[in-house]
Design an enzyme around this catalytic site. Structure first.
Site, short mmCIF file in Angstrom:
data_model
loop_
_atom_site.label_atom_id
_atom_site.label_comp_id
_atom_site.label_asym_id
_atom_site.label_seq_id
_atom_site.Cartn_x
_atom_site.Cartn_y
_atom_site.Cartn_z
N ASP A 297 5.80 -34.79 27.10
CA ASP A 297 7.22 -34.72 26.74
C ASP A 297 8.01 -35.70 27.61
OD1 ASP A 297 9.48 -33.77 25.46
OD2 ASP A 297 9.80 -32.17 26.91
N ASP B 72 2.03 -39.18 38.08
CA ASP B 72 3.11 -39.85 38.82
C ASP B 72 2.91 -41.37 38.83
OD1 ASP B 72 1.00 -38.56 40.17
OD2 ASP B 72 1.88 -38.88 42.13
N LYS C 52 -3.04 -34.41 36.40
CA LYS C 52 -2.63 -34.18 37.79
C LYS C 52 -3.76 -33.41 38.47
CE LYS C 52 0.46 -34.40 41.10
NZ LYS C 52 0.88 -35.67 41.74
N TYR D 19 4.52 -24.85 28.80
CA TYR D 19 5.58 -24.29 27.96
C TYR D 19 5.42 -22.77 27.97
CZ TYR D 19 7.53 -28.68 26.79
OH TYR D 19 8.17 -29.89 26.90
N ASP E 49 9.63 -39.72 26.54
CA ASP E 49 11.04 -40.12 26.64
C ASP E 49 11.17 -41.38 27.49
OD1 ASP E 49 11.94 -37.96 25.15
OD2 ASP E 49 13.61 -37.54 26.50
#
Ligand code: NAD
Length: 354
Positions: A240, A216, A183, A130, A244
């Site tokens: 985030d 992933d 990651k 961010y 969702d």
């Protein structure tokens, strides 16, 4: 106990009014002694006082016991110098709300894309990619030349440690299982630091079984074997996106509850946005915000040693789930016919009758 109520934009005023009606009923039934302080933010205050977040609201936010923040149309705001302050960013950074707790579970009777899921995503909320909020001065997103765009991701040892502690504590209270999503195969230093800190914190929680999954693969595993996961801890951007996905798999964004919490402050704010496509039509599902408020009550009850608040939170959750289980009291996003107001009336009635 004082709670600051900020309706926000789009469907915000409708779902926040629904939640304050439910809070009124809980206040009467459990004698909670709640005082609700109402203020405008977002486009309403931009029109009246020239800013989406007035200084008086900033000051109040630091004084109250908790905040109810409706969704805000951040993408549509003018630049900050013209009054368009990003409320989510301000609250998370200024109140140091480092933990974004986002539960997703398949509810009995509610149509979902997966047969079973009961997990909580613990998303770091103050660092990561961010870039607009991770520098002391200036922005972490910039263009050295017109054809080059750069964005900086930031992780700190302290930031990774405290989110790991939050997640291990939660796993201990749930099924004792934690997955760290990263990651580190590509971002060896950045994601590597996060994994290293999770590993160090894990030594204090020998009763919690934990593993790691690359982000992933996690996106696929959430669809294929969601029942495998209990508590999932990850950095800001990954959390985030995955939250969702999890919310959608469990039934939809209208069920996506979320709490932003730090050591001294907490803000109930559903994971979904301001849904301008259905604003003002009595079609918004208030369940996500309702259960975000239940998370806030539960959090304040646990930290303030107040059994009445914990009981009120359980009552709000159970009442919301009971209405969701019945197609006649579901909102259109879940294939139902009930409007926001009818859902709220039924919930207030159920709380008051209990
Ligand atoms: P959105 O979440 O607002 O909407 C996506 C879709 O989900 C829409 O079709 C919408 O109708 C539906 N939906 C969302 N919440 C719902 C609910 N409670 N009941 C029924 N349907 C619901 O995402 P978007 O369209 O990408 O963003 C709209 C605005 O919201 C943008 O300005 C964005 O910046 C902002 N936003 C705010 C937050 C927040 O305040 N926490 C989060 C995400 C996006």
């Amino acid at each position: 106990m004082r709670l600051l109520v900020l309706p926000g934009d789009g469907i915000g005023p409708e779902i926040v009014a629904a939640a304050t009606a439910a809070l009124g009923a809980l206040n009467r039934r459990f004698r909670l002694g709640l005082e609700l302080v109402h203020r405008d933010v977002g486009f309403a205050s931009l029109e009246n006082v020239g800013t989406t977040l007035p200084a008086e609201v900033m000051a109040l936010a630091t004084e109250v016991d908790g905040v109810l923040l409706g969704p805000v149309s951040t993408e549509e705001y003018p630049p900050a110098e013209k009054g368009g302050i990003n409320l989510s960013a301000w609250f998370r950074t200024h109140l140091d709300l480092y933990a974004n707790i986002r539960p997703s579970h398949v509810r009995p009777g509610v149509p979902a894309h997966v047969p079973a899921m009961d997990l909580v995503i613990v998303r770091e909320n103050t660092e990561g990619f961010y870039a607009d909020r991770n520098m002391a001065v200036g922005s972490g997103e910039f263009m050295p030349t017109p054809d080059v765009a750069l964005a900086i991701g930031k992780l700190t040892v302290a930031g990774c440690r405290r989110i790991a502690v939050t997640a291990f504590e939660l796993a201990r209270r749930r099924r004792g299982r934690l997955t760290a999503v990263h990651k580190a195969n590509v971002l060896r230093i950045y994601s590597g630091l996060f994994l290293d800190q999770v590993g160090q914190v894990s030594r204090d929680y020998p009763d919690v079984r934990w593993d790691t999954v690359i982000v992933d693969a996690m996106a696929a595993l959430l669809v294929r074997v969601p029942e495998r996961f209990d508590v999932v801890v990850t950095t800001n951007m990954f959390g985030d996106i995955l939250s969702d996905e999890a919310a959608e798999l469990a039934g939809g964004l209208g069920l996506a509850a979320s709490l932003n919490a730090g050591d001294r402050h907490a803000v109930a704010q559903a994971a979904h946005g301001s849904a301008p496509d259905i604003a003002g039509q009595d079609r918004a599902n208030p369940a996500a915000f309702m259960q975000s408020v239940a998370m806030l009550l539960d959090h304040l009850g646990a930290h303030g040693n107040r059994r009445d608040l914990v009981d009120a939170a359980a009552c709000l959750n159970a009442g919301t789930d009971a209405l969701l289980a019945d197609p006649a009291t579901r909102t259109p996003d879940l294939g139902g016919t009930a409007g926001t107001k009818a859902f709220t009336e039924a919930l207030v009635g159920a709380i008051s009758a209990g």
